[in-house]
Write a protein that holds these residues in place. Structure first.
Motif, PDB file in Angstrom:
ATOM      1  N   ILE A  88       1.222  -1.265  -0.008  1.00  0.00           N
ATOM      2  CA  ILE A  88      -0.407   0.084   0.103  1.00  0.00           C
ATOM      3  C   ILE A  88       0.878   1.092   0.174  1.00  0.00           C
ATOM      4  O   ILE A  88       0.384   1.964  -0.525  1.00  0.00           O
ATOM      5  CB  ILE A  88      -1.385  -0.254   1.364  1.00  0.00           C
ATOM      6  CG1 ILE A  88      -1.805  -0.912   1.109  1.00  0.00           C
ATOM      7  CG2 ILE A  88      -1.562   1.349   1.672  1.00  0.00           C
ATOM      8  CD1 ILE A  88      -2.972  -1.371   2.585  1.00  0.00           C
ATOM      9  N   GLY A 101       4.621  12.053   1.095  1.00  0.00           N
ATOM     10  CA  GLY A 101       4.993  12.108   2.386  1.00  0.00           C
ATOM     11  C   GLY A 101       4.749  10.995   2.932  1.00  0.00           C
ATOM     12  O   GLY A 101       4.427  11.497   3.715  1.00  0.00           O
ATOM     13  N   VAL A 102       4.038  10.514   2.893  1.00  0.00           N
ATOM     14  CA  VAL A 102       3.287   8.883   3.449  1.00  0.00           C
ATOM     15  C   VAL A 102       5.125   8.551   3.694  1.00  0.00           C
ATOM     16  O   VAL A 102       5.678   7.911   2.478  1.00  0.00           O
ATOM     17  CB  VAL A 102       2.399   8.001   2.073  1.00  0.00           C
ATOM     18  CG1 VAL A 102       2.871   6.835   3.106  1.00  0.00           C
ATOM     19  CG2 VAL A 102       1.148   8.605   2.242  1.00  0.00           C
ATOM     20  N   SER A 103       5.248   8.350   4.837  1.00  0.00           N
ATOM     21  CA  SER A 103       6.310   7.449   5.075  1.00  0.00           C
ATOM     22  C   SER A 103       6.237   5.947   5.236  1.00  0.00           C
ATOM     23  O   SER A 103       7.309   5.353   5.654  1.00  0.00           O
ATOM     24  CB  SER A 103       7.289   8.141   6.076  1.00  0.00           C
ATOM     25  OG  SER A 103       6.557   8.647   6.919  1.00  0.00           O
ATOM     26  N   ASP A 104       5.027   5.840   6.106  1.00  0.00           N
ATOM     27  CA  ASP A 104       4.580   4.718   7.146  1.00  0.00           C
ATOM     28  C   ASP A 104       3.238   4.012   6.938  1.00  0.00           C
ATOM     29  O   ASP A 104       2.846   4.435   6.739  1.00  0.00           O
ATOM     30  CB  ASP A 104       5.557   4.040   7.942  1.00  0.00           C
ATOM     31  CG  ASP A 104       5.926   2.551   8.519  1.00  0.00           C
ATOM     32  OD1 ASP A 104       5.682   2.070   7.901  1.00  0.00           O
ATOM     33  OD2 ASP A 104       5.632   2.116   9.472  1.00  0.00           O
ATOM     34  N   ILE A 105       2.746   2.683   6.042  1.00  0.00           N
ATOM     35  CA  ILE A 105       2.146   2.238   6.331  1.00  0.00           C
ATOM     36  C   ILE A 105       1.343   0.997   7.332  1.00  0.00           C
ATOM     37  O   ILE A 105       2.714   0.380   6.839  1.00  0.00           O
ATOM     38  CB  ILE A 105       1.484   1.516   4.604  1.00  0.00           C
ATOM     39  CG1 ILE A 105       1.268   3.549   4.388  1.00  0.00           C
ATOM     40  CG2 ILE A 105       0.323   1.298   4.840  1.00  0.00           C
ATOM     41  CD1 ILE A 105       0.219   4.219   4.703  1.00  0.00           C
ATOM     42  N   ARG A 106       0.892   0.794   8.381  1.00  0.00           N
ATOM     43  CA  ARG A 106       0.491  -0.839   8.601  1.00  0.00           C
ATOM     44  C   ARG A 106      -0.712  -1.045   8.852  1.00  0.00           C
ATOM     45  O   ARG A 106      -1.057  -0.642   9.336  1.00  0.00           O
ATOM     46  CB  ARG A 106       1.179  -0.821  10.596  1.00  0.00           C
ATOM     47  CG  ARG A 106       2.206   0.331  10.662  1.00  0.00           C
ATOM     48  CD  ARG A 106       3.520  -0.995   9.903  1.00  0.00           C
ATOM     49  NE  ARG A 106       3.935  -1.810  11.452  1.00  0.00           N
ATOM     50  CZ  ARG A 106       4.769  -2.823  11.599  1.00  0.00           C
ATOM     51  NH1 ARG A 106       5.819  -2.954  10.316  1.00  0.00           N
ATOM     52  NH2 ARG A 106       4.380  -3.872  12.198  1.00  0.00           N
ATOM     53  N   TYR A 116      -2.617   2.400   9.230  1.00  0.00           N
ATOM     54  CA  TYR A 116      -2.127   3.569  10.316  1.00  0.00           C
ATOM     55  C   TYR A 116      -0.877   3.976   9.353  1.00  0.00           C
ATOM     56  O   TYR A 116      -0.323   3.086   8.491  1.00  0.00           O
ATOM     57  CB  TYR A 116      -0.580   2.693  11.267  1.00  0.00           C
ATOM     58  CG  TYR A 116      -2.238   2.056  12.582  1.00  0.00           C
ATOM     59  CD1 TYR A 116      -2.760   2.547  13.204  1.00  0.00           C
ATOM     60  CD2 TYR A 116      -2.711   0.560  12.288  1.00  0.00           C
ATOM     61  CE1 TYR A 116      -3.545   2.572  14.158  1.00  0.00           C
ATOM     62  CE2 TYR A 116      -3.046   0.112  13.328  1.00  0.00           C
ATOM     63  CZ  TYR A 116      -3.308   1.554  14.111  1.00  0.00           C
ATOM     64  OH  TYR A 116      -4.954   0.721  15.491  1.00  0.00           O
ATOM     65  N   ASP A 144       1.466   6.436   8.343  1.00  0.00           N
ATOM     66  CA  ASP A 144       2.491   8.035   9.362  1.00  0.00           C
ATOM     67  C   ASP A 144       3.097   8.836   7.638  1.00  0.00           C
ATOM     68  O   ASP A 144       3.422   7.861   6.683  1.00  0.00           O
ATOM     69  CB  ASP A 144       3.746   7.046   9.114  1.00  0.00           C
ATOM     70  CG  ASP A 144       3.473   6.723  10.244  1.00  0.00           C
ATOM     71  OD1 ASP A 144       2.504   7.035  11.117  1.00  0.00           O
ATOM     72  OD2 ASP A 144       4.735   5.836  11.112  1.00  0.00           O
TER      73      ASP A 144
END
Lengths: 90, 90
Positions: free
Chosen positions: A24, A35-40, B46, B48
């Motif tokens: 994702i 700008g998205v740095s991480d997705i969980r 989630y 970031d």
């Protein structure tokens, strides 16, 4: 006894691989959200249940997480009350 | 620009079949939680991301839901702010 709705959020533990989140993340970057740095990615489970009190409902939902809904090795969970659905008598 | 963490909850629409929820519901009843009357399973995602303001981050996350994270035909979504992760300068 009243009917309550609870929300359970089950989330991969920090540090563990999350391939669905990575996919994702990559897609969002490709679509222009740089700008998205991480997705969980975890699960949101909505539980409707009968219980004597809000506290009893929350306790039961935490027990469900420990026993069935979450994998204690790889996942963390949080339980919160959404609200009372209806009073079944008084 | 600051780093924000947002939580996105994606949930099957009311009335639509949710086989995973049904399976969990059945398992919980078998394990002795007979007061459980319904289970719906969605995703908790989630995110970031860097944004100019909390409102800009929330707007971006809603756009991500409309474009990628949720299926508008079968799912509803909610976005909420978890918090600011760190200020990257001022």
């Amino acid at each position: 006894m009243s009917q309550y709705r609870l929300e359970v959020r089950v989330k991969p533990r920090p540090g563990l691989l999350d391939p669905q989140g990575k996919a994702i993340h990559h897609s969002l970057n490709s679509l222009g959200w740089e700008g998205v740095s991480d997705i969980r990615v975890g699960k949101a489970i909505y539980v409707d249940m009968e219980a004597d009190s809000p506290d009893a409902a929350l306790e039961a939902a935490e027990a469900m997480c420990r026993k069935l809904l979450a994998n204690p090795v790889t996942e963390d969970f949080e339980v919160s009350m959404v609200g009372e659905l209806e009073g079944a008598g008084s």
